[in-house]
Design a protein around this motif. Structure first.
Motif, PDB file in Angstrom:
ATOM      1  N   THR A  58       0.817  -1.222   0.000  1.00  0.00           N
ATOM      2  CA  THR A  58       0.000   0.000   0.000  1.00  0.00           C
ATOM      3  C   THR A  58       0.849   1.271   0.000  1.00  0.00           C
ATOM      4  O   THR A  58       0.315   2.366   0.113  1.00  0.00           O
ATOM      5  CB  THR A  58      -0.947   0.018   1.225  1.00  0.00           C
ATOM      6  N   ARG A 115      -5.477   1.800  -5.980  1.00  0.00           N
ATOM      7  CA  ARG A 115      -6.132   2.963  -5.367  1.00  0.00           C
ATOM      8  C   ARG A 115      -6.235   4.109  -6.374  1.00  0.00           C
ATOM      9  O   ARG A 115      -7.269   4.748  -6.510  1.00  0.00           O
ATOM     10  CB  ARG A 115      -5.319   3.385  -4.142  1.00  0.00           C
ATOM     11  N   ASP A 173     -13.232   5.166  -4.084  1.00  0.00           N
ATOM     12  CA  ASP A 173     -12.122   5.259  -3.155  1.00  0.00           C
ATOM     13  C   ASP A 173     -11.851   3.851  -2.658  1.00  0.00           C
ATOM     14  O   ASP A 173     -12.783   3.073  -2.410  1.00  0.00           O
ATOM     15  CB  ASP A 173     -12.470   6.184  -1.981  1.00  0.00           C
ATOM     16  N   HIS A 202      -9.893   1.489   0.191  1.00  0.00           N
ATOM     17  CA  HIS A 202      -9.340   1.515   1.550  1.00  0.00           C
ATOM     18  C   HIS A 202      -8.762   0.131   1.859  1.00  0.00           C
ATOM     19  O   HIS A 202      -9.275  -0.879   1.377  1.00  0.00           O
ATOM     20  CB  HIS A 202     -10.437   1.837   2.567  1.00  0.00           C
TER      21      HIS A 202
END
Lengths: 486, 333
Positions: free
Chosen positions: A425, A454, A463, A465
């Motif tokens: 990430t 993302r 979006d 997460h």
């Protein structure tokens, strides 16, 4: 010379780094490495955590244009984990010899048997092995006496964790309740599971949902329409017993995880929940290197080390020149094409265990027709990399991106996608660890570039997460979930 | 200019080309000037007009390439709306915007864009504005006692602008209110606001109500039944609704409530790239003709073509025109 330490695993890093430096200086003193070679030498120290992987102790990736002419860029990769005292000298010398322009192609390949030409990892033969594994899972499991799940770190899929399933059920029930309050609850509530595994997660999920629904007397359960999708018929069949109590709600369909929309376009904007566990990390992938402001595509070529070729030849009574055709026969027709099934399976496992990938680096600008995954192109990638390290190597996660982009249009306006998998990430993570490809049982896997997902999702109206999977201590998986972007 | 029966038009936006998206982003990154961007927009508007005319539309819009999205183009022009210009990462994102005091009456400067359209269009023109209800939903209200009060003041300011557009020659105006479908409970006050917006505006006025098209996806699902009977109070001439993607079931509402409006009939699904056939378009129109006379039907896509590739958008418009011609022929017109 530049020495890059690409991992936080410090145990033997210091010793290896010292060994590398001493070995290289020794080779320079001996005249084995010329000063100009020394000046452009870049050595990457990795820690390959997968016991089964595609790397030699020392390997080299040279820059090349599409005609095969060498470019000055060159990376020597050393797997710190495999290093044993005294192995570096030969390894580095062999690596340097491989990229020496005076070495003939025959000499370069004298220690290996190439199984294909250089190409994108996503089209490499290793994915055919992966496909064979999933379509012949039962045979593999029978032969090894071990289920796929037992090969997973922890020996069990995080997707089956009861509390995680209970929470997922609770969240979904709340969504339906809210929609009902707003008079928006559709008459049929579609849920799609991509990659069904043994069907255990969906079975548990439905058990819990039915229980909660009965307890709260909401009568949502009969509205559920469960779509179980997998590209392997055998896997779909194996999943049926786990959901047998809910058969009336379930449809089983052969579905390409890369493009669920192709099969389900009639459900565009209608699916309330799409879920997958450990699917993205097993989809075709490739890597890109960013160096000095330029992008290089990592091409690969699968090969067998010559020592393994000899061993496989002896075991299966095959001369070396018959091994490549046998591999192709295996991949096209399965184990039965090699005499008897047991022999075929043993050959498959021997080849899979031995197979390695060598690499070369091709300037991306030399590949104007480079097939970027949907949702991404060269300009967008440049934009995304604006804040990324100037010198790093990362996964393009082509298969995951393709699957992701081809799943989003299925989502109902209130629907969401949940993907439980291993994600990177932060681009910086690529400079602190190895994220694949590695081998897991008969499959290969790579961590998924969550940063790219993302960014691509944002342009597609979602979006993304990432929530760490806190239900099992030590789990490396996270749950990606989408929310609509306003 | 006399319009044929079943006139064809767009809802408002035309395809936003990738190259223009990149140039807009370049502008936000300060790599091209405002003047250059304006020139680029002018060129894109001319191209959009030309495409519509070549496709055979009877009424054309400016294609809205100047608009980063349907909200910011207006809010940026509203004195009294404070915009956080650092809040945008990609040109299509919405700005964060806030109202901290009463909105002053002031021109929004839309007339120049309308005049540009009028100068280059050879067909009848339509100018589209985003409605007060939708704008209100995108503003953080730190002054007005209610959303309705804020929307009412937005309507007053925009009413002045619509009158300026009419004075400049606009005959067809369209108010875009996609958020009605997301907030059906607002309808009673939203219609009052709408009536304030159009009060004394001497033009043919349509209201476009869809189920959202943000990022080319629906934002809500449901039935247009929530519009009735409340919408019957609206002092407009045309309701423009989406039917291609959602099917024609809600056409029955026109039978049931017999609204006085013309129907802007959505016959092109703007959320898929597959191009419809003329027969499919004709079929949609025939279905509507079971409910309304041809004089009360305008043919158009479900929503803006913003998210479609240009070649797909162009093909869809051509198909729409061809399908409409089939039905005109059947009607002997």
């Amino acid at each position: 010379m530049i020495l890059n330490l690409n991992h936080l695993h410090g145990e033997s890093a210091g010793a290896t780094a010292r060994d590398v430096v001493e070995t290289v200086y020794k080779l320079v003193e001996e005249g084995q490495i010329a000063p100009n070679e020394f000046a452009s030498l870049r050595i990457q120290l990795d820690w390959i955590q997968y016991k089964q992987n595609f790397r030699d102790i020392v390997s080299v990736a040279q820059g090349s244009n599409t005609r095969g002419d060498a470019l000055s860029i060159m990376d020597v990769h050393i797997d710190t984990r495999q290093v044993v005292p005294g192995c570096l000298r030969d390894g580095i010398l062999r690596a340097m010899a491989r990229v020496n322009p005076e070495t003939s192609p025959e000499m370069r390949d004298q220690d290996r048997l190439p199984l294909e030409d250089f190409q994108s990892l996503r089209t490499s033969i290793v994915w055919d092995f992966n496909k064979l594994y999933w379509t012949r899972l039962r045979d593999w499991e029978e032969a090894t006496g071990k289920s796929y799940e037992r090969s997973l770190p922890g020996g069990v899929s995080d997707g089956h964790q009861p509390q995680a399933i209970a929470d997922s059920v609770g969240d979904f029930w709340t969504l339906l309740k809210d929609m009902e309050a707003k008079k928006n609850l559709p008459p049929e509530v579609y849920i799609l599971e991509i990659g069904v595994g043994a069907g255990i997660r969906m079975g548990l999920w439905l058990d819990k949902f039915r229980h909660l629904d009965q307890q709260r007397q909401t009568n949502y359960y009969p509205k559920l329409r469960i779509l179980l999708g997998d590209y392997s018929l055998q896997t779909l069949d194996m999943s049926k017993p786990a959901v047998k109590e809910h058969t009336d709600l379930c449809s089983f369909m052969v579905l390409d995880a890369l493009n669920p929309l192709k099969t389900l376009s009639f459900l565009r904007h209608k699916i309330m929940q799409v879920h997958s566990t450990n699917v993205y990390d097993n989809l075709p992938d490739e890597e890109v290197l960013r160096r000095d402001g330029r992008l290089y595509f990592v091409q690969v070529r699968a090969y067998l080390p010559i020592a393994d070729v000899v061993k496989i030849g002896e075991t299966f009574d095959l001369p070396p020149d018959k091994i490549t055709p046998c591999v192709h026969r295996l991949l096209e027709g399965g184990m039965d094409t090699l005499g008897d099934r047991a022999r075929g399976l043993a050959f498959w496992q021997a080849v899979w265990n031995a197979i390695r990938l060598e690499e070369r680096l091709v300037l991306l600008e030399d590949l104007p027709d480079f097939p970027f995954p949907e949702g991404l192109d060269a300009a967008k990638l440049e934009d995304i990399l604006a804040g990324a390290p100037s010198d790093f190597r990362f996964h393009l996660s082509s298969g995951a991106l393709e699957s992701f982009i081809n799943t989003l249009p299925l989502l109902h306006p209130r629907g969401y996608l949940q993907v439980q998998d291993i994600f990177v990430t932060d681009f910086n993570a690529y400079r602190m660890g190895f994220y694949g490809p590695g081998k897991l049982d008969g499959t290969l896997l790579s961590w998924v570039n969550g940063v790219l997902l993302r960014e691509v999702a944002e342009r597609a109206g979602y979006d993304v997460h990432f929530a760490p999977f806190h239900y099992r201590k030590g789990s490396k998986t996270s749950i990606l979930y989408t929310t609509r972007r306003e | 200019m006399a319009l044929p029966i079943l006139p064809t038009t767009m809802v408002g936006s035309y395809a936003m080309p990738g190259w223009l998206e990149r140039l807009k982003t370049e502008y936000f990154a300060r790599r091209i000037s405002r003047h250059e961007l304006d020139e680029i927009h002018d060129t894109a508007v001319k191209a959009a007009i030309k495409d519509q005319e070549v496709a055979g539309l009877d009424i054309v819009t400016d294609g809205e390439p100047r608009r980063d999205n349907m909200v910011d183009y207006f809010l940026e022009r509203f004195p009294g709306v404070q915009i956080d210009r650092t809040s945008k990462k990609f040109y299509y994102d919405f700005y964060d915007s806030v109202v901290k005091g009463k909105l002053p009456m002031a021109s929004l400067g839309l007339v120049a864009d309308f005049k540009f359209l009028q100068t280059f269009a050879e067909r009848e023109t339509k100018f589209c504005v985003t409605g007060p209800h939708c704008l209100t939903k995108r503003i953080r209200n730190e002054f007005y006692p209610s959303e309705e009060a804020l929307a009412m003041d937005i309507a007053r300011v925009m009413n002045m602008e619509l009158k300026a557009l009419v004075k400049a020659g606009a005959k067809l105006l369209q108010i875009d209110e996609p958020y009605y479908s997301g907030f059906p409970e607002d309808l009673p006050w939203a219609v009052k606001v709408l009536n304030t917006l159009v009060e004394g505006v001497d033009a043919k006025i349509g209201v476009h109500i869809c189920y959202g098209n943000r990022y080319g996806k629906p934002s809500w699902e449901g039935s247009y039944r929530y519009l009735f009977p409340g919408i019957l109070e609206a002092k407009v001439h045309q309701l423009t609704l989406e039917f291609a993607r959602r099917g024609g079931e809600d056409l029955d509402l026109f039978k049931e409530f017999k609204p006085p409006f013309e129907l802007g009939l959505g016959v092109i699904d703007v959320k898929i790239h597959d191009v419809e056939t003329p027969d499919m378009v004709a079929q949609h129109i025939r279905k509507a003709l079971d409910v309304l006379p041809p004089e009360k039907i305008v043919v158009l896509p479900d929503c803006g073509l913003f998210h479609l590739p240009r070649d797909v958008a162009f093909s869809k418009l051509k198909t729409m025109v061809e399908g409409t011609r089939i039905v005109r022929k059947e009607l002997g017109k």
